[in-house]
Design an enzyme around this catalytic site. Sequence first.
Site, mmCIF file in Angstrom:
data_model
loop_
_atom_site.group_PDB
_atom_site.id
_atom_site.type_symbol
_atom_site.label_atom_id
_atom_site.label_comp_id
_atom_site.label_asym_id
_atom_site.label_seq_id
_atom_site.Cartn_x
_atom_site.Cartn_y
_atom_site.Cartn_z
ATOM 1 N N CYS A 35 0.865 -1.178 0.000
ATOM 2 C CA CYS A 35 0.000 0.000 0.000
ATOM 3 C C CYS A 35 0.905 1.233 0.000
ATOM 4 O O CYS A 35 2.082 1.141 -0.347
ATOM 5 C CB CYS A 35 -0.992 -0.016 1.165
ATOM 6 S SG CYS A 35 -0.293 0.226 2.812
ATOM 7 N N ASN A 75 2.290 1.568 4.394
ATOM 8 C CA ASN A 75 2.476 0.319 5.119
ATOM 9 C C ASN A 75 2.105 0.439 6.596
ATOM 10 O O ASN A 75 2.740 -0.138 7.461
ATOM 11 C CB ASN A 75 3.908 -0.197 4.943
ATOM 12 C CG ASN A 75 4.120 -1.645 5.378
ATOM 13 O OD1 ASN A 75 5.194 -1.982 5.845
ATOM 14 N ND2 ASN A 75 3.136 -2.506 5.244
ATOM 15 N N CYS A 100 -1.647 0.756 7.270
ATOM 16 C CA CYS A 100 -3.069 0.406 7.357
ATOM 17 C C CYS A 100 -3.399 -0.828 6.518
ATOM 18 O O CYS A 100 -3.524 -1.931 7.030
ATOM 19 C CB CYS A 100 -3.959 1.574 6.926
ATOM 20 S SG CYS A 100 -4.035 2.937 8.106
ATOM 21 N N ARG A 101 -3.545 -0.630 5.216
ATOM 22 C CA ARG A 101 -4.065 -1.690 4.357
ATOM 23 C C ARG A 101 -3.145 -2.890 4.198
ATOM 24 O O ARG A 101 -3.565 -4.036 4.372
ATOM 25 C CB ARG A 101 -4.408 -1.124 2.971
ATOM 26 C CG ARG A 101 -5.499 -0.080 3.022
ATOM 27 C CD ARG A 101 -5.686 0.592 1.679
ATOM 28 N NE ARG A 101 -4.522 1.417 1.355
ATOM 29 C CZ ARG A 101 -4.332 1.996 0.180
ATOM 30 N NH1 ARG A 101 -5.211 1.826 -0.803
ATOM 31 N NH2 ARG A 101 -3.273 2.744 -0.040
ATOM 32 N N SER A 102 -1.881 -2.659 3.837
ATOM 33 C CA SER A 102 -1.014 -3.815 3.586
ATOM 34 C C SER A 102 -0.668 -4.591 4.857
ATOM 35 O O SER A 102 -0.662 -5.830 4.814
ATOM 36 C CB SER A 102 0.240 -3.420 2.797
ATOM 37 O OG SER A 102 0.998 -2.442 3.456
ATOM 38 N N ASP A 112 -8.265 3.524 1.284
ATOM 39 C CA ASP A 112 -7.311 3.775 2.363
ATOM 40 C C ASP A 112 -8.034 4.328 3.588
ATOM 41 O O ASP A 112 -8.474 5.477 3.597
ATOM 42 C CB ASP A 112 -6.247 4.766 1.890
ATOM 43 C CG ASP A 112 -5.076 4.859 2.843
ATOM 44 O OD1 ASP A 112 -5.202 4.439 4.018
ATOM 45 O OD2 ASP A 112 -4.016 5.359 2.419
#
Length: 148
Positions: A9, A12, A14-16, A124
Site C-alpha cells: 500500500c 504500510n 493500514c491496508r497492507s 485507504d
Amino acid sequence: MPQRILFVCLGNICRSPAAEGVMRAMAEGRDPGLVLDSCGTGGWHVGDAPYGPMQASAGRRGYDLSDLRARQFTAGDFARFDLILCMDSANLRDVEAHRPAGADTPVRLFTDFAPERGAEAVPDPYYTRDFDGALDLIEACAEGLLRS
C-alpha cells in the site's frame, strides 16, 4: 498458490499490514509453507507499527498486527516474492516503476481476488476512516486468494 506473497500500500501502516495479518490468520493450518510480508511505496513510516485505529479494528476481529513494522518497497522485492499484491492502481504503478529488467514476478491488485465485491481498490482507511469497511474487503480478498 504462490508461496511468497507481498502486500503493498502507500505507507504500510493500514491496508497492507492488515492484509498480511488477515492472510496470516486465514492461512494458518491451511498452507504451512506460505511466506507473507507487507510494505509501502512511500518511506514516511519505516519502522512504525501499524496505525493505532487499524490495529484496534483488526484486534476486534482477532487479528494481531502488533508485531508488524513498516518498510518501503524495493526493486529487490521482485526477486524475493512470487506474487506482489497492491491495494490500489497507484501502488501498482509505483511498484511496476521499480521492476528490474528480466523480473517476471506478477503484480496484481488484491481486489482481483474478490471480483464479486466490485471494488477496484481497497480504500485507504487512513483517509476514509472506515477501518471496518477496509477489513471487510481485505477479508474477502484474502479468502479469494486462498481459494485460488
